[in-house]
Design an enzyme around this catalytic site. Sequence first.
Site, mmCIF file in Angstrom:
data_model
loop_
_atom_site.group_PDB
_atom_site.id
_atom_site.type_symbol
_atom_site.label_atom_id
_atom_site.label_comp_id
_atom_site.label_asym_id
_atom_site.label_seq_id
_atom_site.Cartn_x
_atom_site.Cartn_y
_atom_site.Cartn_z
ATOM 1 N N GLY A 46 -13.605 5.073 -24.545
ATOM 2 C CA GLY A 46 -12.568 5.225 -25.504
ATOM 3 C C GLY A 46 -11.738 4.080 -25.494
ATOM 4 O O GLY A 46 -11.578 3.373 -24.613
ATOM 5 N N GLN A 51 -3.966 -0.132 -27.336
ATOM 6 C CA GLN A 51 -4.550 -1.213 -26.228
ATOM 7 C C GLN A 51 -5.275 -2.475 -26.716
ATOM 8 O O GLN A 51 -5.246 -3.544 -26.197
ATOM 9 C CB GLN A 51 -5.793 -0.672 -25.763
ATOM 10 C CG GLN A 51 -5.585 0.623 -25.018
ATOM 11 C CD GLN A 51 -7.000 1.404 -24.336
ATOM 12 O OE1 GLN A 51 -7.422 2.153 -24.945
ATOM 13 N NE2 GLN A 51 -7.302 0.667 -23.106
ATOM 14 N N CYS A 91 -9.670 3.076 -17.060
ATOM 15 C CA CYS A 91 -9.235 2.705 -18.247
ATOM 16 C C CYS A 91 -9.526 1.129 -18.537
ATOM 17 O O CYS A 91 -9.325 0.639 -17.402
ATOM 18 C CB CYS A 91 -7.658 2.865 -18.301
ATOM 19 S SG CYS A 91 -6.712 2.220 -19.937
ATOM 20 N N LEU A 92 -9.771 0.828 -19.848
ATOM 21 C CA LEU A 92 -10.051 -0.497 -19.964
ATOM 22 C C LEU A 92 -8.938 -1.345 -19.828
ATOM 23 O O LEU A 92 -9.103 -2.766 -19.662
ATOM 24 C CB LEU A 92 -10.690 -0.566 -21.411
ATOM 25 C CG LEU A 92 -12.012 0.098 -21.758
ATOM 26 C CD1 LEU A 92 -12.545 -0.276 -23.025
ATOM 27 C CD2 LEU A 92 -13.174 -0.816 -20.939
ATOM 28 N N HIS A 133 -6.304 11.274 -22.572
ATOM 29 C CA HIS A 133 -6.034 9.971 -22.061
ATOM 30 C C HIS A 133 -5.787 8.929 -23.250
ATOM 31 O O HIS A 133 -4.811 8.079 -23.350
ATOM 32 C CB HIS A 133 -7.292 9.538 -21.313
ATOM 33 C CG HIS A 133 -7.274 8.114 -20.803
ATOM 34 N ND1 HIS A 133 -7.407 7.814 -19.425
ATOM 35 C CD2 HIS A 133 -7.211 7.101 -21.378
ATOM 36 C CE1 HIS A 133 -7.384 6.519 -19.392
ATOM 37 N NE2 HIS A 133 -7.390 5.909 -20.419
ATOM 38 N N GLU A 134 -6.609 9.109 -24.427
ATOM 39 C CA GLU A 134 -6.400 8.161 -25.397
ATOM 40 C C GLU A 134 -5.065 8.511 -26.316
ATOM 41 O O GLU A 134 -4.270 7.826 -26.735
ATOM 42 C CB GLU A 134 -7.538 8.134 -26.287
ATOM 43 C CG GLU A 134 -8.941 7.644 -25.772
ATOM 44 C CD GLU A 134 -8.562 6.439 -25.024
ATOM 45 O OE1 GLU A 134 -7.986 5.502 -25.327
ATOM 46 O OE2 GLU A 134 -9.582 6.237 -24.049
ATOM 47 N N HIS A 137 -2.129 7.036 -24.656
ATOM 48 C CA HIS A 137 -1.933 5.529 -24.903
ATOM 49 C C HIS A 137 -1.084 5.175 -26.374
ATOM 50 O O HIS A 137 -0.280 4.440 -26.618
ATOM 51 C CB HIS A 137 -3.504 4.783 -25.257
ATOM 52 C CG HIS A 137 -4.019 4.537 -23.995
ATOM 53 N ND1 HIS A 137 -3.653 3.381 -23.342
ATOM 54 C CD2 HIS A 137 -5.354 4.425 -23.555
ATOM 55 C CE1 HIS A 137 -4.333 3.239 -22.325
ATOM 56 N NE2 HIS A 137 -5.483 4.040 -22.310
HETATM 57 NI NI NI Z 1 -7.082 4.026 -21.320
#
Ligand code: NI
Length: 167
Positions: A46, A51, A91-92, A133-134, A137
């Site tokens: 995701g 991000q 998370c990236l 989660h997204e 963000h």
């Molecule tokens: Ni993330």
Amino acid sequence: MAILKILQYPDKRLHKVARKVEQVKEATRELVCDMAETMYAAPGVGLAATQVDVHEQIIVLDISEAHNQLRVFINPEVIASSGEEEGEEGCLSVPGIYENVRRAEKVTVRALNEKGDSFTLEADGFLAVCIQHEIDHLRGKVFVEHLSQLKQIRIRAKLKKRLRETL
Ligand code: NI
């Protein structure tokens, strides 16, 4: 298509609140393609526009094993949620850190797809976790901010140390 640079926690730009997409246009679809390419290349399941330092309410997700079920959420809104579940997240933007986070077990989300059409999706399990989660963000919240202050300090110290080692 292009691979975009993913902001790394604790970059302050991860705390910006994303604005709504007023109209889904060609530029929106191009960004969605770039975000998907960036997510697959990372690799990740995701990615939120926040991000990649674009502060618009856009999310891409693909939790399939074959990486062939891309889901796009523009202006996503959780309209119902139920239950509670704790699960490990990563998370990236916070590479190498995996921590348990408590979230709703089921969510109903309303959003626009890349064509600008509205849809409603009921999700549970891992998909529900990813959606929450997204969406966090887009509100400027990184998953580690669900943890205790002490844990957050430890994580930041660990990431800083790693950054020094790679320089
Ligand atoms: Ni993330």
